[in-house]
Design an enzyme around this catalytic site. Structure first.
Site, PDB file in Angstrom:
ATOM      1  N   CYS A  22       5.071  61.008  23.619  1.00 34.51           N
ATOM      2  CA  CYS A  22       6.212  61.046  24.531  1.00 34.51           C
ATOM      3  C   CYS A  22       7.374  60.241  23.938  1.00 34.51           C
ATOM      4  CB  CYS A  22       5.826  60.497  25.899  1.00 34.51           C
ATOM      5  SG  CYS A  22       5.301  58.779  25.870  1.00 34.51           S
ATOM      6  N   ASP A 422      42.842  75.017   5.976  1.00 31.61           N
ATOM      7  CA  ASP A 422      43.590  75.030   4.725  1.00 31.61           C
ATOM      8  C   ASP A 422      43.906  76.501   4.435  1.00 31.61           C
ATOM      9  OD1 ASP A 422      44.540  74.271   2.102  1.00 31.61           O
ATOM     10  OD2 ASP A 422      42.646  75.070   1.341  1.00 31.61           O
ATOM     11  N   ASP A 629      41.210  68.606   0.093  1.00 32.26           N
ATOM     12  CA  ASP A 629      40.851  68.707   1.509  1.00 32.26           C
ATOM     13  C   ASP A 629      39.913  67.584   1.962  1.00 32.26           C
ATOM     14  OD1 ASP A 629      42.329  71.047   1.870  1.00 32.26           O
ATOM     15  OD2 ASP A 629      40.685  72.298   1.154  1.00 32.26           O
TER      16      ASP A 629
END
Length: 736
Positions: A22, A422, A629
């Site tokens: 659990c 871009d 970028d």
């Protein structure tokens, strides 16, 4: 498999953890590992039952395993190079044995539905229940005891306490009242609860294996051997023996064994399981190939560029594994709840016991209701709610060519409200093509194209390649050029078929004092659209005459228009950020329907614009592929990198698109939204199940058997709900 070898600093190591049941188990293992000196962090995934441990310094694996053992669990080092050990018995045998022993105990209850009154003698019930309680159920005692010793609680402790109470009460009633008639015993409750819990865990494990299908599919792409050409002969060697620079022979129908470049041959390669590309891709000499792709009809010779862990396939597998092992931010809520869940349940069970004793004075009824509370409160579903959905979501994304770096990227992407692109290489192909060939009066278009190609036949300039590509596509015979001379910054000059030709820029046109009145308007319009214009002129004794103009532009990717439409349908705003000129940017934006354009933007300014959008409250995704970028990808809420672009882009981005299909951006956002919805559905089910189930059990409205069945059903339903993500289809597939 060694467990004592020291590890390199800052390494990550995978441990298989056994015995977790659990969310509270996950929390305890993580805390135990984080307390080990030299460990900077640990993440445990209940669905895969694996722990990823981040190390700051060299550390023996045995130290980590000892910490896991002290926390009450068993661990082992996951060595990817070690062969898998086959199971001696099928995984379902405990469930089958438990069912066989429990069925006679349940028979009286079932027969009552048909009006039949029959019950096994009490001592027979005792004999059948004992091996289930202390044989099949021993795992719960062992794990529960270790949890108590670690001053913590888990599902095993709840099951052990609940079933032991029912089993002990049955023995007490049998010994006290057995001689004076058959009392009602609860051996069936203890046995059936244990069997149902085991059934639930088995069903979970089966379902969880399906969530890791993507990993297994990728791992199956790794060939065990490769055919290597050495000293003129072809040798089949193990893949581990292939070295960078080796020439690998790939026969038709074979799987490519390494990353490399084709040195001989041409064929079509099926890369669908790597990139998600449904159609075979044509490959020829000079083309790069990826290990795991299937060769089509041609024999290929491939020079090895990467092997082992450095191949694209190995990096993909690591990225998917990392995403599936990571925790989404929403999981922190579950972790906080799980820390106090089991102690609270134990307290509620005690209150139930005391409440029923005070209310009815019947210890037997009070104990059974307290057992029901302990059984139904097991927080299995809570622990499985998030990881199973993440595993299913990242798995289906990987099969469609979308690699999600971590769970946080998956969760953040669902809320994206702005996508910034871009332009060059992302929305466009990134290489110029010839868009217009406009001749003057007296010159044909084909003649203009043929002569222009002649001047550039030996040039590697991108514009020259565009002219040559178009001339060859139209099957023109290109004449030879003599006395080719470069005119720096302006163009070039050559003798073609006895005539002096010049090809160059508008600057060259003005220097030669050539009047271009007939084409001046067209040239101005093309340049306003961001296209590059070149002029072809012919020199003679009478002067220089204009033959025509050539215009070059970058083409929009075929998938870009549909991608932007899909984003708009999702309610997402689109923006273009480019360093290109305004004319070119506006032309592309208008063709695609992009709503906002920022042109002539420097790389650092791209990041600033992304941050400005985020400051407005938008969740911003940036899509790019170039070195410039990187800052914008890092500044975005989530970055999308196009595979095949700069390494810095793929390393910075949270999501990598394995092929240049921009529709994958919308697909990734759609997968993220669906996955996040599954997480919320699963958590809602798990919380509601416990919020409703515990009071019903405390009020005596649920027997331990029904509580055990409900608990097993809850866990399986959470995993099953997550598996529905595997049926997801891309919008482009649905349209087809």
């Amino acid at each position: 498999m060694s467990t004592v070898a020291p590890l390199s600093p800052t390494a990550d190591i995978q441990l298989q953890i056994e015995g977790m049941t659990c969310a509270s188990c996950v929390s305890r293992v993580e805390k135990a590992l984080c307390k080990v000196p030299g460990v900077s962090g640990a993440t445990v995934n209940l669905a895969t039952e694996q722990a990823t441990v981040h190390l700051q310094s060299a550390l023996p694996v045995a130290v980590l395993l000892a910490a896991v053992d002290k926390a009450g669990y068993a661990g082992k080092w996951v060595d990817a190079s070690a062969p898998a050990v086959p199971l001696q018995l099928p995984a379902w045998w405990p469930v089958a044995l438990g069912a066989a022993l429990s069925l006679p105990l349940m028979a009286p209850m079932l027969l009552q539905l048909w009006g039949m009154d029959w019950m096994l003698p009490g001592h027979w019930q005792w004999a059948l229940a004992t091996p289930v309680q202390f044989g099949l159920g021993w795992r719960f005692y062992r794990a529960g005891f270790k949890a108590v010793m670690a001053r913590a609680g888990n599902m095993d402790l709840l099951v052990a306490l609940g079933t032991s109470a029912a089993y002990g009460l049955s023995i007490y009633l049998l010994l006290k009242h057995g001689e004076h008639g058959m009392p009602h015993l609860y051996f069936e409750a203890s046995s059936v609860v244990i069997t149902l819990v085991l059934l639930g865990k088995w069903l979970e494990s089966r379902a969880k294996r399906q969530t890791t299908d993507a990993i297994r599919s990728l791992q199956a792409l790794r060939p065990a051997t490769a055919l290597v050409r050495r000293h003129g002969s072809d040798l089949e060697v193990r893949i581990e023996q292939v070295q960078v620079g080796d020439i690998v022979v790939v026969r038709p129908g074979d799987r490519v064994a390494v990353d490399g470049v084709i040195t001989e041959g041409a064929s079509h390669l099926d890369e669908s399981l790597i990139t998600g590309e449904s159609l075979p891709v044509a490959k020829e000499v000079g083309a790069h190939v990826t290990g795991g792709a299937i060769n089509g009809e041609g024999l290929l010779l491939v020079q090895t560029l990467a092997v082992g862990s450095e191949t694209t396939l190995a990096r993909i597998i690591r990225m998917v594994e990392s995403a599936q092992a990571a925790k989404a931010p929403i999981q922190r809520i579950v972790d906080q709840v799980s820390e106090v869940f089991v102690p609270v349940v134990l307290g509620l069970a005690m209150l139930t016991l005391l409440g029923w004793v005070v209310y009815g004075g019947d210890w037997e009824v009070a104990l059974i209701n307290a057992v029901s509370v302990l059984v139904i409160a097991c927080p299995c579903a809570l622990g499985l709610a998030t990881p199973t959905a993440i595993m299913a979501g990242t798995g289906v994304a990987a099969r469609h060519g979308i690699l999600i770096k971590d769970a946080e990227a998956l969760e953040v992407t669902h809320a994206v409200s702005v996508v910034a692109f871009d332009k060059t290489g992302t929305l466009t192909e990134g290489k110029p093509i010839l868009t217009h060939a406009l001749p003057t009066a007296g010159t044909s278009r084909l003649e203009l194209l043929r002569l222009s190609a002649a001047l550039q036949v030996n040039s590697s300039h991108p514009l020259a390649l565009a002219v040559l590509s178009q001339a060859r596509a139209e099957r023109l015979e290109i004449p030879a050029a003599q006395a080719v001379q470069a005119l720096p910054g302006r163009g070039l000059q050559a003798e073609v078929e006895g005539v002096t030709l010049l090809l160059g820029s508008t600057r060259l046109l003005k220097e030669m004092k050539v009047h271009a009145a007939t084409l001046q308007l067209e040239a101005a319009q093309l340049e306003a659209q961001g296209q590059t214009v070149s002029w072809l002129m012919q020199q003679s004794e009478e002067g220089t005459a204009l033959l025509g103009l050539l215009a070059f532009g970058d083409t929009v990717k075929p998938s870009a228009l549909q991608a932007v439409k899909q984003l708009h349908q999702l309610g997402i705003r689109t923006v273009m950020l480019t360093g290109d000129n305004a004319g070119s940017a506006q032309a592309v934006a208008q063709a695609l329907g992009i709503q906002e354009v920022h042109a002539q933007v420097l790389p650092g300014d791209k990041a600033a614009l992304v941050q400005a959008l985020r400051a407005e409250g938008a969740v911003v995704a940036f899509v790019g592929d170039g070195l410039n970028d990187g800052p914008a990808l890092a500044a975005a809420s989530c970055g999308f990198a196009m595979a095949g672009g700069a390494d810095v882009a793929t390393e910075t981005a949270g999501i990598t698109l394995m092929r240049g299909d921009l529709r994958l951006v919308a697909d990734a956002i759609d997968i993220s939204r669906r996955t996040y919805n599954k997480i919320r559905q699963n958590l809602a089910w798990a919380f509601v199940y416990n919020v409703l189930g515990i009071p019903l059990a405390a009020l005596g409205l649920l027997s331990p058997v029904i509580a055990g069945a409900a608990m097993a059903f809850s866990s399986v339903s959470v995993v099953g709900n997550a598996l529905l993500l595997r049926r997801w289809k891309a919008a482009s597939d649905q349209a087809a």
